[in-house]
Scaffold this motif. Structure first.
Motif, mmCIF file in Angstrom:
data_model
loop_
_atom_site.group_PDB
_atom_site.id
_atom_site.type_symbol
_atom_site.label_atom_id
_atom_site.label_comp_id
_atom_site.label_asym_id
_atom_site.label_seq_id
_atom_site.Cartn_x
_atom_site.Cartn_y
_atom_site.Cartn_z
ATOM 1 N N HIS A 283 -5.808 4.932 -0.496
ATOM 2 C CA HIS A 283 -5.046 3.685 -0.382
ATOM 3 C C HIS A 283 -3.715 3.776 -1.122
ATOM 4 O O HIS A 283 -3.601 4.438 -2.154
ATOM 5 C CB HIS A 283 -5.844 2.510 -0.941
ATOM 6 N N GLN A 284 -2.725 3.082 -0.587
ATOM 7 C CA GLN A 284 -1.439 2.922 -1.260
ATOM 8 C C GLN A 284 -1.103 1.443 -1.314
ATOM 9 O O GLN A 284 -1.088 0.763 -0.286
ATOM 10 C CB GLN A 284 -0.335 3.683 -0.530
ATOM 11 N N TYR A 285 -0.823 0.948 -2.504
ATOM 12 C CA TYR A 285 -0.614 -0.482 -2.743
ATOM 13 C C TYR A 285 0.733 -0.961 -2.221
ATOM 14 O O TYR A 285 1.763 -0.326 -2.432
ATOM 15 C CB TYR A 285 -0.689 -0.755 -4.248
ATOM 16 N N TYR A 286 0.679 -2.097 -1.516
ATOM 17 C CA TYR A 286 1.867 -2.868 -1.179
ATOM 18 C C TYR A 286 1.537 -4.333 -1.427
ATOM 19 O O TYR A 286 0.497 -4.816 -0.964
ATOM 20 C CB TYR A 286 2.294 -2.657 0.284
ATOM 21 N N ASP A 287 2.387 -5.016 -2.148
ATOM 22 C CA ASP A 287 2.143 -6.403 -2.509
ATOM 23 C C ASP A 287 1.901 -7.256 -1.260
ATOM 24 O O ASP A 287 2.555 -7.069 -0.235
ATOM 25 C CB ASP A 287 3.336 -6.944 -3.305
ATOM 26 N N VAL B 97 0.330 -7.442 1.461
ATOM 27 C CA VAL B 97 -0.289 -6.902 2.680
ATOM 28 C C VAL B 97 -1.302 -5.790 2.435
ATOM 29 O O VAL B 97 -2.126 -5.516 3.308
ATOM 30 C CB VAL B 97 0.774 -6.389 3.669
ATOM 31 N N ALA B 98 -1.258 -5.121 1.296
ATOM 32 C CA ALA B 98 -2.152 -3.969 1.078
ATOM 33 C C ALA B 98 -2.507 -3.854 -0.397
ATOM 34 O O ALA B 98 -1.970 -3.029 -1.132
ATOM 35 C CB ALA B 98 -1.493 -2.686 1.570
ATOM 36 N N GLU C 261 -3.863 7.088 -5.888
ATOM 37 C CA GLU C 261 -2.811 6.258 -6.470
ATOM 38 C C GLU C 261 -2.875 6.216 -8.002
ATOM 39 O O GLU C 261 -1.872 5.973 -8.667
ATOM 40 C CB GLU C 261 -2.889 4.847 -5.896
ATOM 41 N N TYR D 65 -1.404 3.489 7.985
ATOM 42 C CA TYR D 65 -0.044 2.964 7.901
ATOM 43 C C TYR D 65 0.796 3.685 8.941
ATOM 44 O O TYR D 65 0.917 4.914 8.905
ATOM 45 C CB TYR D 65 0.560 3.221 6.523
ATOM 46 N N TRP D 66 1.395 2.944 9.823
ATOM 47 C CA TRP D 66 2.286 3.532 10.827
ATOM 48 C C TRP D 66 1.635 4.715 11.532
ATOM 49 O O TRP D 66 2.192 5.796 11.623
ATOM 50 C CB TRP D 66 3.649 3.876 10.228
ATOM 51 N N PRO E 86 -1.234 7.104 4.567
ATOM 52 C CA PRO E 86 -0.202 6.664 3.634
ATOM 53 C C PRO E 86 0.511 7.893 3.061
ATOM 54 O O PRO E 86 -0.102 8.948 2.880
ATOM 55 C CB PRO E 86 -0.997 5.942 2.541
#
Length: 197
Positions: free
Chosen positions: A10-14, A16-17, A46, A71-72, A76
């Protein structure tokens, strides 16, 4: 006793993730495997990692579970970076398999982690109906075909695939996480040859 490495990609994004869904799957796999007498080690990319230590984990593991959000349409970037660093700079896991004296030895056949297996477990926003659908976004590709580059990382190192798990439409309000975790457990039972009670 068999050994399993669970990699949290996992990669954190405020907003949404945040990583909560990935953590549920990692925890469920950990609980299931320990309850069935597997030895388990973890890598949470991470949070950082030591390349040499990761190399030891790859050699130690009989199985690897890679849990990650798509992701995309792929890994990630920190997870791709992890494989680049560990597999390029770490302990050698493969040569490309070719031989100047034996034409039957083909590219990608030189994996040094033969006998090991891996499982992909994916969290997706897209609906499952987009796969195996000639009119869908993935142009008729299956889920596994859409992740060919990730599968090829493991194949190049000599590992064999287990059944892939995926959860879809994760941002819809009707996601039944308990039902999904049950499906996940059923795939773990199949992949790790555990009889259902």
């Amino acid at each position: 006793m068999k050994n399993v490495l669970i990699i949290n990609g996992h990669q954190y994004y405020d907003v949404v993730a945040l990583g909560e869904l990935t953590k549920k799957y990692v925890n469920k796999a950990d609980e299931f495997l320990k309850n069935n007498n597997f030895e388990v080690k973890h890598t949470h990319i991470e949070k950082g990692y030591d390349i040499e230590e990761e190399g030891k984990k790859f050699k130690w593991a009989d199985y690897i579970i890679l849990q990650f959000p798509v992701y995309w349409m792929g890994l990630p970037w920190i997870t791709k970076k992890y494989f680049d660093e560990v597999l390029v700079q770490g302990v050698q896991y493969a040569n490309d398999g070719r031989s100047r004296t034996d034409a039957s030895k083909t590219y990608g056949s030189g994996g040094l982690l033969q006998g090991k297996k891996y499982m992909l477990s994916l969290t997706y926003n897209c609906p499952f109906c987009e796969f195996d659908n000639k009119n869908g976004f993935f142009d008729g590709l299956s889920l596994d075909q859409a992740h060919i580059s990730t599968h090829k990382i493991f194949q190049f190192c000599g590992l064999k695939p287990l059944k892939t798990y995926s959860v879809h439409d994760i941002f819809k309000d009707d996601l039944d996480i308990n039902l999904e975790l049950k499906k996940f457990t059923n795939i773990l039972q199949t992949n790790f040859n555990i009889e259902k009670e």
